[in-house]
Design a protein around this motif. Structure first.
Motif, mmCIF file in Angstrom:
data_model
loop_
_atom_site.group_PDB
_atom_site.id
_atom_site.type_symbol
_atom_site.label_atom_id
_atom_site.label_comp_id
_atom_site.label_asym_id
_atom_site.label_seq_id
_atom_site.Cartn_x
_atom_site.Cartn_y
_atom_site.Cartn_z
ATOM 1 N N GLU A 20 0.831 -1.199 0.000
ATOM 2 C CA GLU A 20 0.000 0.000 0.000
ATOM 3 C C GLU A 20 0.873 1.259 0.000
ATOM 4 N N SER A 21 0.312 2.320 -0.545
ATOM 5 C CA SER A 21 0.957 3.634 -0.510
ATOM 6 C C SER A 21 -0.120 4.701 -0.621
ATOM 7 N N GLY A 22 0.284 5.947 -0.386
ATOM 8 C CA GLY A 22 -0.636 7.060 -0.572
ATOM 9 C C GLY A 22 -1.195 7.653 0.694
ATOM 10 N N GLY A 23 -0.883 7.061 1.827
ATOM 11 C CA GLY A 23 -1.363 7.616 3.080
ATOM 12 C C GLY A 23 -0.638 8.911 3.424
ATOM 13 N N GLY A 24 -1.113 9.564 4.470
ATOM 14 C CA GLY A 24 -0.477 10.800 4.893
ATOM 15 C C GLY A 24 -1.363 11.591 5.833
ATOM 16 N N LEU A 25 -0.968 12.839 6.038
ATOM 17 C CA LEU A 25 -1.707 13.759 6.897
ATOM 18 C C LEU A 25 -2.492 14.724 6.022
ATOM 19 N N VAL A 26 -3.777 14.859 6.291
ATOM 20 C CA VAL A 26 -4.638 15.745 5.510
ATOM 21 C C VAL A 26 -5.634 16.420 6.450
ATOM 22 N N GLY A 28 -10.440 17.149 3.126
ATOM 23 C CA GLY A 28 -9.509 16.881 2.055
ATOM 24 C C GLY A 28 -9.674 15.497 1.456
ATOM 25 N N SER A 29 -8.759 15.162 0.541
ATOM 26 C CA SER A 29 -8.822 13.899 -0.180
ATOM 27 C C SER A 29 -7.462 13.216 -0.200
ATOM 28 N N LEU A 30 -7.504 11.915 -0.294
ATOM 29 C CA LEU A 30 -6.314 11.101 -0.506
ATOM 30 C C LEU A 30 -6.697 9.945 -1.422
ATOM 31 N N ARG A 31 -5.727 9.455 -2.151
ATOM 32 C CA ARG A 31 -5.929 8.228 -2.931
ATOM 33 C C ARG A 31 -4.900 7.204 -2.499
ATOM 34 N N LEU A 32 -5.377 6.104 -1.984
ATOM 35 C CA LEU A 32 -4.509 5.002 -1.594
ATOM 36 C C LEU A 32 -4.346 4.043 -2.766
ATOM 37 N N SER A 42 -13.751 14.052 1.102
ATOM 38 C CA SER A 42 -14.469 14.601 2.269
ATOM 39 C C SER A 42 -14.043 13.898 3.556
ATOM 40 N N LEU A 43 -12.756 13.793 3.737
ATOM 41 C CA LEU A 43 -12.230 13.034 4.879
ATOM 42 C C LEU A 43 -12.592 13.695 6.203
ATOM 43 N N LYS A 44 -12.787 12.833 7.197
ATOM 44 C CA LYS A 44 -13.169 13.271 8.540
ATOM 45 C C LYS A 44 -12.125 12.781 9.545
ATOM 46 N N PRO A 45 -12.012 13.439 10.682
ATOM 47 C CA PRO A 45 -11.044 12.958 11.694
ATOM 48 C C PRO A 45 -11.277 11.495 12.072
ATOM 49 N N GLU A 46 -12.513 11.045 12.045
ATOM 50 C CA GLU A 46 -12.802 9.646 12.404
ATOM 51 C C GLU A 46 -12.355 8.651 11.341
ATOM 52 N N ASP A 47 -11.878 9.144 10.196
ATOM 53 C CA ASP A 47 -11.299 8.262 9.187
ATOM 54 C C ASP A 47 -9.839 7.940 9.493
ATOM 55 N N THR A 48 -9.278 8.569 10.504
ATOM 56 C CA THR A 48 -7.888 8.321 10.880
ATOM 57 C C THR A 48 -7.695 6.867 11.289
ATOM 58 N N ALA A 49 -6.757 6.200 10.627
ATOM 59 C CA ALA A 49 -6.509 4.775 10.870
ATOM 60 C C ALA A 49 -5.344 4.319 10.002
ATOM 61 N N VAL A 50 -4.910 3.098 10.244
ATOM 62 C CA VAL A 50 -4.025 2.422 9.304
ATOM 63 C C VAL A 50 -4.922 1.663 8.329
ATOM 64 N N GLN A 90 1.090 -4.254 4.213
ATOM 65 C CA GLN A 90 1.701 -3.813 5.468
ATOM 66 C C GLN A 90 0.950 -2.650 6.084
ATOM 67 N N GLY A 91 0.088 -2.011 5.325
ATOM 68 C CA GLY A 91 -0.712 -0.908 5.826
ATOM 69 C C GLY A 91 -0.092 0.452 5.530
ATOM 70 N N THR A 92 -0.948 1.463 5.447
ATOM 71 C CA THR A 92 -0.506 2.838 5.255
ATOM 72 C C THR A 92 -1.329 3.730 6.184
ATOM 73 N N GLN A 93 -0.638 4.641 6.856
ATOM 74 C CA GLN A 93 -1.292 5.481 7.864
ATOM 75 C C GLN A 93 -2.006 6.655 7.202
ATOM 76 N N VAL A 94 -3.247 6.855 7.597
ATOM 77 C CA VAL A 94 -4.022 8.023 7.187
ATOM 78 C C VAL A 94 -4.394 8.785 8.451
ATOM 79 N N THR A 95 -4.024 10.065 8.483
ATOM 80 C CA THR A 95 -4.346 10.907 9.623
ATOM 81 C C THR A 95 -5.099 12.138 9.128
ATOM 82 N N VAL A 96 -6.286 12.360 9.671
ATOM 83 C CA VAL A 96 -7.111 13.492 9.268
ATOM 84 C C VAL A 96 -7.216 14.443 10.452
ATOM 85 N N SER A 97 -6.725 15.657 10.260
ATOM 86 C CA SER A 97 -6.750 16.641 11.334
ATOM 87 C C SER A 97 -8.013 17.499 11.245
ATOM 88 N N SER A 98 -8.479 17.921 12.407
ATOM 89 C CA SER A 98 -9.713 18.731 12.450
ATOM 90 C C SER A 98 -9.415 20.209 12.331
#
Length: 111
Positions: A6-12, A16-20, A84-92, A103-111
């Motif tokens: 997996e790839s494409g995770g990050g802090l948003v 916002g949007s991300l594509r994994l 339309s990411l939300k803080p509750e979407d934060t996860a691996v 192996q997983g990719t970390q997604v962190t959504v800040s409020s």
């Protein structure tokens, strides 16, 4: 034996949007049922989106209308577009097929 990366995770920021991406090697994914799962701290791993071998899709209620799973057979890659990411979407976030996990990719959504 297929291997998934997996790839494409990050802090948003929220909204916002991300594509994994989930790139496979060792075997073609074109006929595989695929799933994206996520696991937040202290919570169980949950199915977020699924893609059948025939192309049907399914989503958890919490992401329906915001996330889209898709497959590019030429690139042997499965994607998860997250809008339309939300803080509750934060996860691996993990990609899965058969008995294989990435192996997983970390997604962190800040409020």
């Amino acid at each position: 034996q297929v291997q998934l990366v997996e790839s494409g995770g990050g802090l948003v920021q929220a909204g916002g949007s991300l594509r994994l991406s989930c790139a496979a090697s060792g075997s073609s994914l074109s006929r595989n049922a695929m799933g994206w799962f996520r696991q937040a701290p202290g919570k169980q791993r949950e199915l977020v989106a699924a893609l059948s071998s025939g192309g049907s899709t399914g989503y958890a209620d919490s992401v329906k209308g915001r996330f889209t799973i898709s497959r590019d057979n030429a690139k042997n890659t499965v994607y998860l577009q997250m809008n339309s990411l939300k803080p509750e979407d934060t996860a691996v976030y993990y990609c899965h097929t058969g008995d294989t996990w990435g192996q997983g990719t970390q997604v962190t959504v800040s409020s």
